[in-house]
Design an enzyme around this catalytic site. Structure first.
Site, PDB file in Angstrom:
ATOM      1  N   SER A  78      -3.847  42.821 -19.455  1.00  0.00           N
ATOM      2  CA  SER A  78      -4.396  41.589 -19.768  1.00  0.00           C
ATOM      3  C   SER A  78      -5.744  41.896 -20.204  1.00  0.00           C
ATOM      4  O   SER A  78      -6.496  42.821 -19.870  1.00  0.00           O
ATOM      5  CB  SER A  78      -4.570  40.622 -18.484  1.00  0.00           C
ATOM      6  OG  SER A  78      -5.522  39.581 -18.846  1.00  0.00           O
ATOM      7  N   TYR A 119      -5.496  37.209 -10.080  1.00  0.00           N
ATOM      8  CA  TYR A 119      -4.764  37.656 -11.281  1.00  0.00           C
ATOM      9  C   TYR A 119      -5.459  38.917 -11.967  1.00  0.00           C
ATOM     10  O   TYR A 119      -4.764  39.900 -12.383  1.00  0.00           O
ATOM     11  CB  TYR A 119      -4.903  36.654 -12.334  1.00  0.00           C
ATOM     12  CG  TYR A 119      -4.204  36.753 -13.542  1.00  0.00           C
ATOM     13  CD1 TYR A 119      -2.788  36.491 -13.710  1.00  0.00           C
ATOM     14  CD2 TYR A 119      -4.922  36.933 -14.872  1.00  0.00           C
ATOM     15  CE1 TYR A 119      -2.347  36.642 -15.093  1.00  0.00           C
ATOM     16  CE2 TYR A 119      -4.407  37.330 -16.080  1.00  0.00           C
ATOM     17  CZ  TYR A 119      -3.200  37.225 -16.088  1.00  0.00           C
ATOM     18  OH  TYR A 119      -2.707  37.203 -17.321  1.00  0.00           O
TER      19      TYR A 119
END
Ligand SMILES: NC(=O)c1ccc[n+]([C@@H]2O[C@H](COP(=O)([O-])OP(=O)(O)OC[C@H]3O[C@@H](n4cnc5c(N)ncnc54)[C@H](O)[C@@H]3O)[C@@H](O)[C@H]2O)c1
Length: 257
Positions: free
Chosen positions: A146, A159
């Site tokens: 990400s 995350y």
């Protein structure tokens, strides 16, 4: 002419019930792959499979496999299901993932552990079970990192930590298995329309100044489609990416340019 880079290739795509995983399953089937489309969510997975089958190239196949990647036996069972059905495995696309947003000092331990379990440990479990087969086929792994792997994304500590670890995991595997001919790369998406981005909620008591931080993670060119990421996954999983390993490609519409 559509590309046919996956004719006779067997591929597993996790997270295939939604967003980038769904688009990846469809893209690979459209290029002729035999796809084991896996997800924890059964209903939506069936819709993904139907969509991918509708656009599959001759020889392309798509079957649904419901599993939780964070469960050791279910992860191993996912790899076994593809190998039992088609006799080989050429690529593993670890797309499944989850996001929880919360102020870090208010993040409970269960939330932290679940995000790490799914995003990081689940990817490890899938790779561990797949590697013997990928060594045999000199295959490829594509992981989902990400933009939060590399840039500060507030309220996403668990995350972002899991995704930073995915970057390290990808680099490690790339070097460890390069002599066996297994390539290991990752995508680093950002601002892509999907289940995760549609459902993201920031803390509801953000101050005006904190609100400005949201711009850090929003693309100046607007949101991209999941298909814009699936095309990069397909490149990395195919022979077109044969000289690439240990690479992490940012696909974020210029957010972090
Ligand atoms: N959309 C973006 O802008 C963006 C940005 C950065 C990274 N990503 C990453 O891309 C990947 C795909 O996400 P998306 O954006 O398509 O979101 P999405 O929510 O649309 O898809 C994620 C899928 O993963 C599945 N999943 C969740 N937990 C699972 C588990 N334990 N086992 C099996 N499947 C599970 C979900 O059911 C869902 O179908 C994720 O790893 C995500 O972190 C997306």
């Amino acid at each position: 002419m559509p590309l046919e880079r996956f004719t006779d290739r067997v591929v597993i795509v996790t997270g295939a019930a939604s967003g980038i995983g769904r688009a990846t399953a469809a893209r690979l089937a459209a290029e002729g792959a035999k796809v084991l489309a896996s997800d924890i969510t059964a209903d939506a997975l069936d819709a993904s499979v139907a969509e991918a089958l509708a656009g599959a190239a001759p020889g392309g196949e798509v079957v649904a496999h419901v599993a939780d990647i964070s469960d050791e036996d279910q992860a191993a069972g996912t790899i076994a299901a593809a190998v039992e059905r088609w006799g080989r495995l050429d690529a593993l696309c670890n797309i499944a993932g989850m996001l929880k947003t919360v102020r870090t000092h208010e993040c409970d331990l269960d939330t932290w552990k679940r995000v790490i379990d799914v995003n990081l440990t689940g990817t490890f479990l899938m790779c561990r079970a797949a590697l013997p087969h990928l060594i045999e086929s000199r295959g490829a792994i594509v992981n989902a990192a990400s933009t939060s792997s590399f840039f500060g994304h507030p309220w996403m500590a668990a995350y972002a930590s899991s995704k930073g670890a995915i970057a390290a995991f990808t680099h490690t595997l790339a070097v460890e298995y390069c002599k066996e001919g297994v390539r290991v790369n990752a995508i680093a998406p950002g601002s892509v329309t999907s289940g995760i981005t549609n459902n993201v909620e920031f803390p509801d008591d953000l101050t005006k100044d904190e609100g400005k931080l949201v711009r850090r993670i929003m693309s100046p060119t607007g949101f991209g489609d999941a298909a814009d990421v699936a095309s990069v996954v397909a490149l990395l999983a195919s022979d077109d990416g044969r000289h690439m390993t240990g690479e992490i490609i940012r696909i974020d519409g210029g957010t972090h340019a």
